[in-house]
Design a protein around this motif. Structure first.
Motif, PDB file in Angstrom:
ATOM      1  N   THR A 170       0.831  -1.207   0.000  1.00  0.00           N
ATOM      2  CA  THR A 170       0.000   0.000   0.000  1.00  0.00           C
ATOM      3  C   THR A 170       0.866   1.258   0.000  1.00  0.00           C
ATOM      4  O   THR A 170       0.607   2.208  -0.754  1.00  0.00           O
ATOM      5  CB  THR A 170      -0.932  -0.002   1.229  1.00  0.00           C
ATOM      6  OG1 THR A 170      -1.795  -1.144   1.164  1.00  0.00           O
ATOM      7  CG2 THR A 170      -1.773   1.267   1.279  1.00  0.00           C
ATOM      8  N   LEU A 171       1.916   1.278   0.837  1.00  0.00           N
ATOM      9  CA  LEU A 171       2.806   2.439   0.897  1.00  0.00           C
ATOM     10  C   LEU A 171       3.534   2.642  -0.426  1.00  0.00           C
ATOM     11  O   LEU A 171       3.627   3.773  -0.929  1.00  0.00           O
ATOM     12  CB  LEU A 171       3.820   2.266   2.030  1.00  0.00           C
ATOM     13  CG  LEU A 171       4.844   3.402   2.172  1.00  0.00           C
ATOM     14  CD1 LEU A 171       4.145   4.725   2.478  1.00  0.00           C
ATOM     15  CD2 LEU A 171       5.862   3.082   3.258  1.00  0.00           C
ATOM     16  N   GLY A 177       2.630   6.207  -7.293  1.00  0.00           N
ATOM     17  CA  GLY A 177       1.444   6.731  -7.965  1.00  0.00           C
ATOM     18  C   GLY A 177       0.543   5.625  -8.468  1.00  0.00           C
ATOM     19  O   GLY A 177      -0.169   5.782  -9.456  1.00  0.00           O
ATOM     20  N   GLU A 178       0.561   4.475  -7.766  1.00  0.00           N
ATOM     21  CA  GLU A 178      -0.212   3.306  -8.195  1.00  0.00           C
ATOM     22  C   GLU A 178      -1.109   2.814  -7.061  1.00  0.00           C
ATOM     23  O   GLU A 178      -1.248   1.613  -6.826  1.00  0.00           O
ATOM     24  CB  GLU A 178       0.725   2.193  -8.646  1.00  0.00           C
ATOM     25  CG  GLU A 178       1.566   2.514  -9.870  1.00  0.00           C
ATOM     26  CD  GLU A 178       0.755   2.597 -11.165  1.00  0.00           C
ATOM     27  OE1 GLU A 178      -0.461   2.327 -11.112  1.00  0.00           O
ATOM     28  OE2 GLU A 178       1.328   2.945 -12.201  1.00  0.00           O
ATOM     29  N   GLU A 179      -1.750   3.747  -6.368  1.00  0.00           N
ATOM     30  CA  GLU A 179      -2.603   3.373  -5.246  1.00  0.00           C
ATOM     31  C   GLU A 179      -3.717   2.424  -5.660  1.00  0.00           C
ATOM     32  O   GLU A 179      -3.998   1.439  -4.969  1.00  0.00           O
ATOM     33  CB  GLU A 179      -3.225   4.618  -4.600  1.00  0.00           C
ATOM     34  CG  GLU A 179      -2.226   5.584  -4.003  1.00  0.00           C
ATOM     35  CD  GLU A 179      -1.865   6.713  -4.939  1.00  0.00           C
ATOM     36  OE1 GLU A 179      -1.668   7.826  -4.447  1.00  0.00           O
ATOM     37  OE2 GLU A 179      -1.783   6.483  -6.170  1.00  0.00           O
ATOM     38  N   ALA A 180      -4.356   2.720  -6.764  1.00  0.00           N
ATOM     39  CA  ALA A 180      -5.482   1.891  -7.219  1.00  0.00           C
ATOM     40  C   ALA A 180      -5.018   0.479  -7.551  1.00  0.00           C
ATOM     41  O   ALA A 180      -5.697  -0.506  -7.224  1.00  0.00           O
ATOM     42  CB  ALA A 180      -6.150   2.534  -8.429  1.00  0.00           C
ATOM     43  N   LYS A 185      -4.815  -5.288  -6.442  1.00  0.00           N
ATOM     44  CA  LYS A 185      -4.073  -6.546  -6.362  1.00  0.00           C
ATOM     45  C   LYS A 185      -4.173  -7.182  -4.980  1.00  0.00           C
ATOM     46  O   LYS A 185      -4.270  -8.409  -4.857  1.00  0.00           O
ATOM     47  CB  LYS A 185      -2.618  -6.319  -6.761  1.00  0.00           C
ATOM     48  CG  LYS A 185      -2.460  -6.005  -8.244  1.00  0.00           C
ATOM     49  CD  LYS A 185      -1.083  -6.337  -8.767  1.00  0.00           C
ATOM     50  CE  LYS A 185      -1.046  -6.254 -10.291  1.00  0.00           C
ATOM     51  NZ  LYS A 185       0.231  -6.723 -10.854  1.00  0.00           N
ATOM     52  N   LEU A 186      -4.156  -6.370  -3.941  1.00  0.00           N
ATOM     53  CA  LEU A 186      -4.327  -6.912  -2.597  1.00  0.00           C
ATOM     54  C   LEU A 186      -5.729  -7.506  -2.424  1.00  0.00           C
ATOM     55  O   LEU A 186      -5.889  -8.579  -1.825  1.00  0.00           O
ATOM     56  CB  LEU A 186      -4.091  -5.818  -1.553  1.00  0.00           C
ATOM     57  CG  LEU A 186      -2.627  -5.457  -1.296  1.00  0.00           C
ATOM     58  CD1 LEU A 186      -2.533  -4.182  -0.462  1.00  0.00           C
ATOM     59  CD2 LEU A 186      -1.879  -6.594  -0.621  1.00  0.00           C
TER      60      LEU A 186
END
Length: 332
Positions: A170-171, A177-180, A185-186
């Motif tokens: 997540t961090l 810049g790939e929060e989504a 994926k998680l």
């Protein structure tokens, strides 16, 4: 002879300047806006992705001016996290513990990635030579190198890896810049884990499970706060009563304490000299009294997957193993 008057020279100069500006515009996109539009789109893309941005992490805060394009990861778990998020990894720790190179399941994603190891003392000159725009590592690994790394490039540190492997993804999603993508994926992993776990519980009647690791030293039972322990928990598989503490990392046991590993199913792996210790345990009469041993429910698993991968890729391989061992739908 033709003689330029000052006025004529001024007009010619203006025309030449206009021509030069027009050529420059054409090279950058000109009136049709092709390349100029590309530059504008790139700038807009950076802005829409939220860059520049400040990332709060274990060692403080770091400003990242633009979406990282040259990333160095100094922990194998973070190497795999960057790859999972399709980050542009130019350098990383490949040789890790018994491994001699990047794990084969990462495939072409690391074919051009330079190994800047070893883990214990990464080559800072090699890191700097790669001209990274982001360096990621862990305090547990390189606390004393944080300031030096920060002089090379913006640096983000997680605290540790095993117990926090999902938080770390997540961090890194924020830093890249790939929060989504990190969230997606998680969520996909957790959904798959639950499906396989539900199938195992339905088929086997909610079995208890233990994870034993044989080392050249104390034998360990890995608990809920470890990488493999978190996967088993995400699957909804029960642990024996003596393995319920959510804060403990492992239990160290001697041969006389073998009973602490008792469960309906036992998974085990060996690492760095652990083979000899394993044989001693297996030869001990106390081992043969364990429920899983008596019922033929003891399964050897790969240490480099279940213990040291600490990644989404590794977690999916663990789920593959579980589906295969229990002969349930792999939920892919």
């Amino acid at each position: 002879m033709f003689t330029r008057t000052p006025a004529r020279r001024g007009r010619i100069g203006a025309l030449l300047l206009t021509a030069a500006l027009t050529a420059g515009l054409t090279a950058c996109g000109g009136p049709d806006g092709s390349a100029a539009t590309t530059d504008s789109a790139a700038a807009a893309g950076e802005k829409s992705a939220g860059f520049p941005r400040t990332i709060e992490h274990h060692k403080g805060s770091t400003e990242i001016k633009a979406k990282p394009q040259r990333i160095v990861a100094l922990d194998n778990s973070l190497v795999e996290a960057v790859v999972a998020l399709d980050g542009k990894l130019v350098g990383g720790i490949g040789a890790y513990r018994d491994q001699k190179e990047f794990p084969p399941y990462l495939g072409d994603a690391v074919k051009d990635t330079k190994d800047v190891g070893p883990l214990e003392s990464p080559n800072l000159e090699a890191v700097a030579a790669l001209k990274p725009d982001l360096i990621v590592s862990a305090t547990v690994r390189h606390d004393d190198l944080y300031e030096q790394l920060g002089e090379i490039a913006p640096t983000v540190f997680v605290e540790t890896t095993g117990p926090l492997w999902k938080d770390n993804i997540t961090l890194l999603g924020k830093a890249l810049g790939e929060e989504a993508k990190a969230e997606e994926k998680l969520a996909a992993y957790e959904t798959r884990a639950k499906k396989i776990g539900d199938a195992i519980n339905a088929k086997e009647g909610d079995p208890t499970v233990s994870m034993v690791r044989f080392l050249d030293g104390p034998t360990r039972i890995y608990l809920r706060k470890t990488f493999s322990g978190i996967i088993l928990e995400d699957m909804g598989l029960a642990r024996p009563k003596n393995q319920q503490d959510p804060e403990l990392f492992n239990l160290e046991i001697s041969e006389e304490q073998i009973a602490q590993a008792d469960a309906d199913v036992i998974f085990y792996s060996s690492y760095s000299g652990g083979e000899e210790r394993k044989e001693k345990f297996f030869a001990n009469p106390l081992w043969k009294r364990l429920t899983a041993v008596k019922n033929g429910a003891v399964h050897e698993v790969k240490d480099e997957i279940w213990m040291t991968s600490v990644s989404l890729q590794g977690a999916d391989l663990v789920l593959d193993d579980m589906a295969d061992i229990f002969e349930v739908d792999p939920a892919k």
